[in-house]
Scaffold this motif. Structure first.
Motif, PDB file in Angstrom:
ATOM      1  N   LYS A 123       0.830  -1.214   0.000  1.00  0.00           N
ATOM      2  CA  LYS A 123       0.000   0.000   0.000  1.00  0.00           C
ATOM      3  C   LYS A 123       0.862   1.260   0.000  1.00  0.00           C
ATOM      4  N   ILE A 151      -6.298   6.208  -1.022  1.00  0.00           N
ATOM      5  CA  ILE A 151      -6.844   5.959   0.317  1.00  0.00           C
ATOM      6  C   ILE A 151      -8.323   6.320   0.371  1.00  0.00           C
ATOM      7  N   MET A 353      -2.130   8.261   6.012  1.00  0.00           N
ATOM      8  CA  MET A 353      -3.201   7.265   5.941  1.00  0.00           C
ATOM      9  C   MET A 353      -3.895   7.127   7.298  1.00  0.00           C
ATOM     10  N   TRP A 357      -7.869   7.874   7.995  1.00  0.00           N
ATOM     11  CA  TRP A 357      -8.733   6.810   8.525  1.00  0.00           C
ATOM     12  C   TRP A 357      -9.414   7.229   9.817  1.00  0.00           C
TER      13      TRP A 357
END
Length: 364
Positions: A123, A151, A353, A357
């Motif tokens: 990723k 993302i 990321m 999130w």
């Protein structure tokens, strides 16, 4: 992926086993021949119950498989069920099985971390593989924008997964905190003395913040487990009281009190050398009517027990996930095979990321 009906079947079976003390008591009493734990028309047995499938579809589903992997709690639960079903085996056999299970868990743990680390690197490579040590600021910004778009593109499906929002927040927190930890650690090892001292201070602060978080989450998990146990005890008492009430020898029929119980000769006060008042008081207390719960009260108690069991299960699962993610992040961000610059790029991407999130919600 299993069908929705399969998923519901697994969940209902698990909840029946987890939160119904009457069914658990029946199994403990009669053993393997009468261990069916059913809910509704579909019966689910302890032997047929797939704990790993339940955990996988209950927490994250297919959207999080490459992030979470196989749950160690599920393996432990599966092993506990196998021990329950083979309770008549000899002690030596049990000890050998436990030793073998511990070795298998340790190996599975290492393999899980290795696999998840490779998945995470894949990723992050969307950002890190497009940069080199002499990349310009513009190239870095363009690569980061591409990474951020990827993302955001995955988040809608992740949010729709079971416990998707909770998982994103929990894992995102670990990503952000670990990225800060390794960045500040590298800062404390590079540059002039002032920069190193500043980096050391930030690293120390980041470490303690994460430790406090772990303590808080552990306390919450223990609290949920205690509340669930208390709820199960209340439900068990209600079932026992209802059972005892249905077996009382005195019953009312059309306004008349009839006795249908056994009629052995009762010891008198003189025969037992006890005062008459003591015997009467004991007889009075033993014949006090037990007021059973109404159907509505019982339903609410069952729902409360189930809700608490799922909350306790989620808390325990969250602890495991965060622990695994810390190990994965440490392996990715401390990789000695790559340069410090690449490790910094990984920290930057992982931090971004994690922040995204943590901000993801179903309302977005």
């Amino acid at each position: 992926m299993a069908s929705a009906s399969n998923d519901d079947h697994v969940r209902s079976g698990f909840l029946a086993i987890l939160s119904d003390p009457e069914k658990r008591t029946l199994y403990n009493r009669y053993g393997k021949d009468e261990h069916i734990m059913s809910q509704g028309p579909n019966g689910v047995s302890l032997e047929d119950f797939d704990a790993e499938e339940f955990f996988r579809f209950m927490f994250g589903g297919e959207e999080f498989v490459d992030i979470i992997g196989d749950f160690e709690l599920a393996k432990s639960f599966k092993y506990a069920l196998s021990e329950l079903l083979s309770e008549n085996e000899q002690t030596t056999d049990r000890q050998n099985q436990r030793s073998s299970h511990a070795a298998e868990r340790a190996q599975a743990h290492e393999e899980r971390i290795k696999t998840l680390s490779e998945n995470l690197l894949s990723k992050l490579s969307i950002f890190t593989d497009t940069l080199s040590s002499d990349s310009s600021a513009l190239e870095s910004t363009q690569a980061l924008d591409k990474f951020i778009k990827k993302i955001h593109a995955d988040i809608p499906n992740q949010l729709q997964a079971p416990y998707g929002e909770h998982l994103l927040h929990a894992i995102g927190y670990v990503y952000s905190s670990k990225a800060r930890f390794w960045l500040t650690k590298m800062d404390s090892q590079e540059g002039h003395l002032g920069k190193r001292l500043l980096g050391f201070g930030k690293n120390f602060q980041s470490t303690w913040k994460d430790r406090i978080h772990i303590v808080k989450e552990t306390v919450k998990t223990v609290k949920c487990a205690v509340q669930w146990q208390q709820s199960v005890s209340r439900l068990t008492s209600a079932v026992d009281d209802e059972s005892e009430n249905s077996q009382l020898p005195f019953q009312h029929h059309s306004g008349h009190l009839e006795y249908s119980g056994p009629t052995p000769s009762e010891p008198t006060a003189l025969a037992t050398n006890k005062p008459v008042s003591s015997v009467k008081q004991k007889q009075k207390s033993s014949t006090q009517p037990i007021v059973p719960l109404t159907d509505e009260e019982k339903r609410k108690l069952e729902m409360d027990t189930t809700a608490k069991s799922m909350e306790a299960l989620w808390r325990a699962t969250k602890l495991e996930i965060e622990c695994i993610q810390r190990n994965v992040c440490d392996q990715v961000l401390s990789d000695p095979a790559c340069s410090r610059q690449i490790r910094r790029y990984r920290c930057k991407a992982l931090s971004k990321m994690g922040d995204i999130w943590q901000q993801a919600t179903l309302s977005n």
